[in-house]
Design a protein around this motif. Structure first.
Motif, PDB file in Angstrom:
ATOM      1  N   GLY A 100       0.987  -1.457  -0.226  1.00 22.13           N
ATOM      2  CA  GLY A 100       0.180  -0.167   0.005  1.00 22.13           C
ATOM      3  C   GLY A 100       0.472   1.360  -0.072  1.00 22.13           C
ATOM      4  O   GLY A 100       0.766   2.408   0.184  1.00 22.13           O
ATOM      5  N   LYS A 101       1.560   1.393  -0.408  1.00 23.80           N
ATOM      6  CA  LYS A 101       2.598   2.459  -0.611  1.00 23.80           C
ATOM      7  C   LYS A 101       2.598   3.138  -1.000  1.00 23.80           C
ATOM      8  O   LYS A 101       1.861   3.251  -2.801  1.00 23.80           O
ATOM      9  N   SER A 102       2.816   4.781  -1.333  1.00 23.31           N
ATOM     10  CA  SER A 102       2.433   6.400  -1.680  1.00 23.31           C
ATOM     11  C   SER A 102       3.635   6.200  -2.434  1.00 23.31           C
ATOM     12  O   SER A 102       4.347   6.866  -1.521  1.00 23.31           O
ATOM     13  N   THR A 103       3.474   7.539  -4.254  1.00 20.32           N
ATOM     14  CA  THR A 103       4.778   8.154  -3.997  1.00 20.32           C
ATOM     15  C   THR A 103       4.292   9.311  -4.500  1.00 20.32           C
ATOM     16  O   THR A 103       3.391  10.107  -4.263  1.00 20.32           O
ATOM     17  N   PHE A 104       4.652  10.828  -2.745  1.00 23.54           N
ATOM     18  CA  PHE A 104       4.175  11.965  -2.759  1.00 23.54           C
ATOM     19  C   PHE A 104       4.796  13.124  -3.318  1.00 23.54           C
ATOM     20  O   PHE A 104       5.844  12.740  -3.514  1.00 23.54           O
ATOM     21  N   GLY A 105       4.115  14.154  -4.383  1.00 22.61           N
ATOM     22  CA  GLY A 105       4.453  15.595  -4.515  1.00 22.61           C
ATOM     23  C   GLY A 105       5.635  15.880  -3.334  1.00 22.61           C
ATOM     24  O   GLY A 105       5.336  15.647  -2.175  1.00 22.61           O
ATOM     25  N   ASP A 106       6.241  17.002  -3.545  1.00 18.37           N
ATOM     26  CA  ASP A 106       6.735  17.865  -2.727  1.00 18.37           C
ATOM     27  C   ASP A 106       5.833  18.774  -1.940  1.00 18.37           C
ATOM     28  O   ASP A 106       6.618  19.524  -1.437  1.00 18.37           O
ATOM     29  N   GLY A 107       4.951  19.188  -2.388  1.00 16.90           N
ATOM     30  CA  GLY A 107       4.413  19.719  -2.207  1.00 16.90           C
ATOM     31  C   GLY A 107       3.676  20.977  -2.498  1.00 16.90           C
ATOM     32  O   GLY A 107       4.718  21.752  -2.944  1.00 16.90           O
TER      33      GLY A 107
END
Lengths: 114, 114
Positions: A100-107
């Motif tokens: 269930g991993k996610s990759t996030f943007g830097d915001g």
């Protein structure tokens, strides 16, 4: 590998104005996409999510996002911004594994002018 | 309903001292668990994730370690802190055995290493 780009580090809008936060992703299959919001010094809260079906998804606090496969984008919108919307916003792409991993943007940091 | 707790909320530690941050989840069983670090003005970096008791995967080589001694308990540790370990640490969970992976975040721990 998957990746997420949020091109705007900081956006300032006037209260009552419309808002669009951009998100572009890279993923080899149909993505699971998320927008989260983070108030200063706090954890993240899910605003909305896209898994399949209707490409325009509605979320909490009056936000919506549109999935555009041709543009690899999942932009967040709100027709009229309130001062309480000032926060940091993160776009994320989910990986299809049992972890269930996610990759996030830097915001993107949103400032709301009175 | 499910809740996630993190403690302490803030921590100031000298360089070279040990670290233990704790995260517990209530109201669900066998969750996927995650530790993230958020440096000032930056996005989320996934440090560790776990799909079950004693199962820990590390995403990046570093000075930290993680353990999952119980189903709903996730601990982040270090034997000797570095200045670069300062940051905002977030714990999160997601439902197990699901393709889609919305994550639920704790309130975070602000760690300052002096």
């Amino acid at each position: 590998a998957q990746s997420v780009t949020q091109p705007d580090i900081h956006i300032t809008v006037s209260e009552g104005a419309s808002l669009e936060l951009r998100c572009n992703y890279s993923y080899g299959a149909t993505p699971y996409l998320f927008w989260y919001v983070q108030s200063p010094g706090q954890g993240l809260q899910l605003l909305l999510k896209y898994f399949s079906g209707d490409t325009l998804v509605q979320g909490i606090k009056g936000f919506e996002a549109e999935f555009k496969r041709s543009q690899s984008s999942f932009n967040l919108r709100k027709p009229s911004v309130h001062w309480s919307d000032a926060a940091e916003y993160f776009c994320a792409v989910g990986v299809r594994t049992n972890a269930g991993k996610s990759t996030f943007g830097d915001g993107t940091t949103l400032t709301v002018k009175p | 309903s499910q809740t996630i707790h993190q403690w302490p909320a803030t921590l100031v530690q000298p360089v070279g001292s040990p670290l233990s941050l704790e995260c517990t989840v209530e109201g669900t069983s066998n969750p996927n668990l995650y530790w993230y670090r958020q440096a000032a003005g930056r996005g989320l970096q996934l440090l560790f994730y776990s799909v079950g008791i004693g199962q820990i995967s590390s995403e990046v080589p570093q000075n930290l370690s993680a353990s999952r001694p119980q189903d709903r308990q996730f601990i982040l540790s270090s034997k000797k802190l570095l200045l670069s370990d300062s940051g905002f640490y977030l714990c999160a969970w997601s439902l197990p055995d699901r393709d889609y992976n919305e994550q639920f975040f704790g309130p975070g721990t602000r760690l300052t290493v002096l």
